[in-house]
Design an enzyme around this catalytic site. Structure first.
Site, PDB file in Angstrom:
ATOM      1  N   ARG A 181       0.822  -1.231   0.000  1.00 56.79           N
ATOM      2  CA  ARG A 181       0.000   0.000   0.000  1.00 56.79           C
ATOM      3  C   ARG A 181       0.848   1.270   0.000  1.00 56.79           C
ATOM      4  O   ARG A 181       0.492   2.271   0.622  1.00 56.79           O
ATOM      5  CB  ARG A 181      -0.978   0.026   1.191  1.00 56.79           C
ATOM      6  CG  ARG A 181      -1.924  -1.143   1.246  1.00 56.79           C
ATOM      7  CD  ARG A 181      -2.883  -1.215   0.065  1.00 56.79           C
ATOM      8  NE  ARG A 181      -3.598  -2.468   0.131  1.00 56.79           N
ATOM      9  CZ  ARG A 181      -3.190  -3.590  -0.504  1.00 56.79           C
ATOM     10  NH1 ARG A 181      -2.127  -3.568  -1.296  1.00 56.79           N
ATOM     11  NH2 ARG A 181      -3.871  -4.698  -0.380  1.00 56.79           N
ATOM     12  N   SER A 230     -10.246  -0.607   4.441  1.00 56.68           N
ATOM     13  CA  SER A 230      -9.411  -1.000   5.588  1.00 56.68           C
ATOM     14  C   SER A 230      -8.680   0.216   6.138  1.00 56.68           C
ATOM     15  O   SER A 230      -8.033   0.945   5.388  1.00 56.68           O
ATOM     16  CB  SER A 230      -8.375  -2.038   5.160  1.00 56.68           C
ATOM     17  OG  SER A 230      -9.041  -3.198   4.737  1.00 56.68           O
ATOM     18  N   GLU A 300      -3.464   2.385   6.979  1.00 53.77           N
ATOM     19  CA  GLU A 300      -3.407   2.273   5.515  1.00 53.77           C
ATOM     20  C   GLU A 300      -3.987   3.558   4.918  1.00 53.77           C
ATOM     21  O   GLU A 300      -3.539   4.058   3.895  1.00 53.77           O
ATOM     22  CB  GLU A 300      -4.240   1.064   5.080  1.00 53.77           C
ATOM     23  CG  GLU A 300      -4.357   0.919   3.577  1.00 53.77           C
ATOM     24  CD  GLU A 300      -5.088  -0.345   3.143  1.00 53.77           C
ATOM     25  OE1 GLU A 300      -4.955  -1.394   3.800  1.00 53.77           O
ATOM     26  OE2 GLU A 300      -5.782  -0.257   2.121  1.00 53.77           O
TER      27      GLU A 300
HETATM   28  C1  LIG Z   1     -15.601   0.120   0.559  1.00 53.80           C
HETATM   29  C2  LIG Z   1     -14.130   0.252   0.264  1.00 53.80           C
HETATM   30  C3  LIG Z   1     -13.405  -0.867  -0.088  1.00 53.80           C
HETATM   31  C4  LIG Z   1     -12.030  -0.776  -0.351  1.00 53.80           C
HETATM   32  N1  LIG Z   1     -11.340  -1.906  -0.689  1.00 53.80           N
HETATM   33  C5  LIG Z   1     -10.023  -1.815  -0.946  1.00 53.80           C
HETATM   34  C6  LIG Z   1      -9.268  -2.980  -1.295  1.00 53.80           C
HETATM   35  O1  LIG Z   1      -9.785  -4.091  -1.386  1.00 53.80           O
HETATM   36  N2  LIG Z   1      -7.939  -2.835  -1.543  1.00 53.80           N
HETATM   37  C7  LIG Z   1      -7.319  -1.622  -1.479  1.00 53.80           C
HETATM   38  O2  LIG Z   1      -6.108  -1.546  -1.720  1.00 53.80           O
HETATM   39  N3  LIG Z   1      -8.004  -0.513  -1.149  1.00 53.80           N
HETATM   40  C8  LIG Z   1      -9.333  -0.571  -0.889  1.00 53.80           C
HETATM   41  N4  LIG Z   1     -10.024   0.561  -0.549  1.00 53.80           N
HETATM   42  C9  LIG Z   1      -9.312   1.848  -0.388  1.00 53.80           C
HETATM   43  C10 LIG Z   1      -9.261   2.730  -1.661  1.00 53.80           C
HETATM   44  O3  LIG Z   1     -10.416   2.546  -2.448  1.00 53.80           O
HETATM   45  C11 LIG Z   1      -8.013   2.440  -2.477  1.00 53.80           C
HETATM   46  O4  LIG Z   1      -6.840   2.721  -1.746  1.00 53.80           O
HETATM   47  C12 LIG Z   1      -7.988   3.262  -3.771  1.00 53.80           C
HETATM   48  O5  LIG Z   1      -6.923   2.836  -4.558  1.00 53.80           O
HETATM   49  C13 LIG Z   1      -7.848   4.758  -3.514  1.00 53.80           C
HETATM   50  O6  LIG Z   1      -8.132   5.416  -4.720  1.00 53.80           O
HETATM   51  P1  LIG Z   1      -8.695   6.912  -4.732  1.00 53.80           P
HETATM   52  O7  LIG Z   1      -8.792   7.356  -6.132  1.00 53.80           O
HETATM   53  O8  LIG Z   1      -9.925   7.024  -3.930  1.00 53.80           O
HETATM   54  O9  LIG Z   1      -7.485   7.652  -4.026  1.00 53.80           O
HETATM   55  P2  LIG Z   1      -7.577   8.815  -2.939  1.00 53.80           P
HETATM   56  O10 LIG Z   1      -8.223   8.265  -1.715  1.00 53.80           O
HETATM   57  O11 LIG Z   1      -8.157  10.025  -3.533  1.00 53.80           O
HETATM   58  O12 LIG Z   1      -6.023   9.032  -2.646  1.00 53.80           O
HETATM   59  C14 LIG Z   1      -5.246   8.017  -2.045  1.00 53.80           C
HETATM   60  C15 LIG Z   1      -3.768   8.410  -2.161  1.00 53.80           C
HETATM   61  O13 LIG Z   1      -3.391   8.401  -3.531  1.00 53.80           O
HETATM   62  C16 LIG Z   1      -2.895   9.679  -3.919  1.00 53.80           C
HETATM   63  N5  LIG Z   1      -3.357   9.938  -5.291  1.00 53.80           N
HETATM   64  C17 LIG Z   1      -4.600   9.731  -5.787  1.00 53.80           C
HETATM   65  N6  LIG Z   1      -4.617  10.025  -7.102  1.00 53.80           N
HETATM   66  C18 LIG Z   1      -3.373  10.461  -7.416  1.00 53.80           C
HETATM   67  C19 LIG Z   1      -2.758  10.917  -8.625  1.00 53.80           C
HETATM   68  N7  LIG Z   1      -3.422  10.991  -9.786  1.00 53.80           N
HETATM   69  N8  LIG Z   1      -1.469  11.295  -8.575  1.00 53.80           N
HETATM   70  C20 LIG Z   1      -0.760  11.224  -7.412  1.00 53.80           C
HETATM   71  N9  LIG Z   1      -1.294  10.784  -6.250  1.00 53.80           N
HETATM   72  C21 LIG Z   1      -2.576  10.405  -6.262  1.00 53.80           C
HETATM   73  C22 LIG Z   1      -3.460  10.666  -2.905  1.00 53.80           C
HETATM   74  O14 LIG Z   1      -2.630  11.802  -2.795  1.00 53.80           O
HETATM   75  C23 LIG Z   1      -3.461   9.812  -1.638  1.00 53.80           C
HETATM   76  O15 LIG Z   1      -2.184   9.804  -1.060  1.00 53.80           O
HETATM   77  C24 LIG Z   1     -11.395   0.487  -0.278  1.00 53.80           C
HETATM   78  C25 LIG Z   1     -12.150   1.619   0.071  1.00 53.80           C
HETATM   79  C26 LIG Z   1     -13.498   1.505   0.347  1.00 53.80           C
HETATM   80  C27 LIG Z   1     -14.275   2.740   0.704  1.00 53.80           C
END
Ligand SMILES: Cc1cc2nc3c(=O)[nH]c(=O)nc-3n(C[C@H](O)[C@H](O)[C@H](O)COP(=O)(O)OP(=O)(O)OC[C@H]3O[C@@H](n4cnc5c(N)ncnc54)[C@H](O)[C@@H]3O)c2cc1C
Length: 308
Positions: A181, A230, A300
């Protein structure tokens, strides 16, 4: 001069897409908590993005690039700087790769679900593990998101980035360190898109796997409440949820936030939770697990902003 005016002075005269000033982040995070961002910028294209980042850097203003904000807690005091969403970066295209393989190029703001959808249409296997992860491609690459024993590192061929100094470049997979992660991209780097390498597969089989995963998620995860997935990282060979449950914390509530009684590694917003409620639960879990089991649980979820 107020913080609001400062950011308006920095970004006000720019043609850089929609900008909301003093925007409550509780309206945008999947946990539905978070104070005001000085500016929330909806970036539409690369030119705008480069201009915005250049301007913010020139004025020494902090910025935070976000995707779908499904893995972020913004503290109640808000974020003194600009939160930049990759709104206009949603294209997802497929290219043949030869040798029974195929490429999908996805821009950073594209939802993982739309990439999974294209992989079904194009009969490409390898991305099924992303089903039900509500993030964007940029967020998934940045976090090296994963599930069911697979991670983004297993499919990423290259990543196109805009470096903090404004230089655009494409990095091969082996130039990036993918951890649990986390990744090695320097602070301030913006992921613009990623080329994903997949194998040719059978549509019915791909769909079947996806349906199984979605069903499993619905059974195990508290999907009826806002959450960030998580909250804690697992420890080698030990699931954080199990550790928290064994420490007797399942169901514990602070204000509107609760350690889910369905899955102890999820903190849910049962209504009216604040980021402070969630942070209290996080700290309680960390201190109880340290005391009871002498284990250290790291978050995480990404935590930004200031306390109220
Ligand atoms: C119901 C639920 C289930 C989930 N299940 C999982 C799972 O099974 N496995 C898992 O790994 N995660 C899971 N997640 C967590 C999350 O969805 C993941 O970590 C996802 O990859 C985050 O993507 P996001 O676009 O929402 O990123 P954000 O939450 O917007 O950002 C997360 C991080 O990425 C950075 N970031 C985002 N976009 C960019 C970009 N374009 N350039 C540079 N940095 C960037 C941000 O600065 C931040 O540090 C879950 C979340 C929920 C709510």
């Amino acid at each position: 001069m107020t913080a609001k005016n400062e950011m308006k002075d920095v970004l006000g005269d720019m043609d850089c897409g929609r900008i909301l000033y003093d925007e409550p982040m509780s309206l945008h995070t999947s946990l539905a908590v978070g104070g005001k961002a000085e500016a929330l910028v909806f970036a539409e294209n690369e030119d705008q993005l480069a201009q915005i980042i250049g301007k913010l850097s020139e004025h020494r203003k902090k910025y935070f690039i976000a995707g779908n904000l499904t893995n972020v807690i913004v503290r109640d005091g808000g974020y003194q700087g600009a939160i930049v969403l990759m709104t206009g970066f949603k294209d997802v295209t497929c290219e043949p790769a030869g040798g029974g393989k195929g490429f999908i190029y996805a821009q950073a703001g594209a939802a993982l679900s739309s990439v999974v959808h294209l992989s079904i249409t194009e009969e490409l296997t390898g991305l099924e593990f992303c089903s039900g992860i509500p993030g964007s491609v940029g967020g998934a690459v940045w976090m090296n998101a994963g599930a069911y024993g697979r991670e983004m590192k297993d499919v990423v061929e290259s990543v196109t980035v805009l470096e903090a100094d404004g230089v655009k470049k494409t990095m091969k997979r082996n130039e990036i360190i993918f951890g649990y992660r986390n990744t090695s991209f320097p602070r301030g780097t913006v992921i613009l898109g990623a080329l994903l390498k997949l194998e040719k597969g059978e549509r019915s089989k791909i769909k079947e796997t996806i349906n199984e995963i979605l069903l499993w998620r619905r059974e195990k995860h508290p999907l009826d409440f806002p959450s960030a997935g998580s909250i804690f990282k697992n420890l080698p060979g030990q699931a954080a949820g199990k550790i928290i449950e064994e420490s007797g914390l399942k169901g514990m509530a602070v204000g509107g936030a609760q350690i889910s009684s369905k899955h102890a590694n999820f903190i849910i917003n049962r209504g009216g939770a604040t980021a402070a409620d969630i942070m209290r639960l996080i700290e309680t879990v960390q201190s109880r697990v340290k005391k009871e089991k002498n284990l250290v649980l790291d978050t995480e979820v990404v935590i930004v902003g200031e306390d109220e």
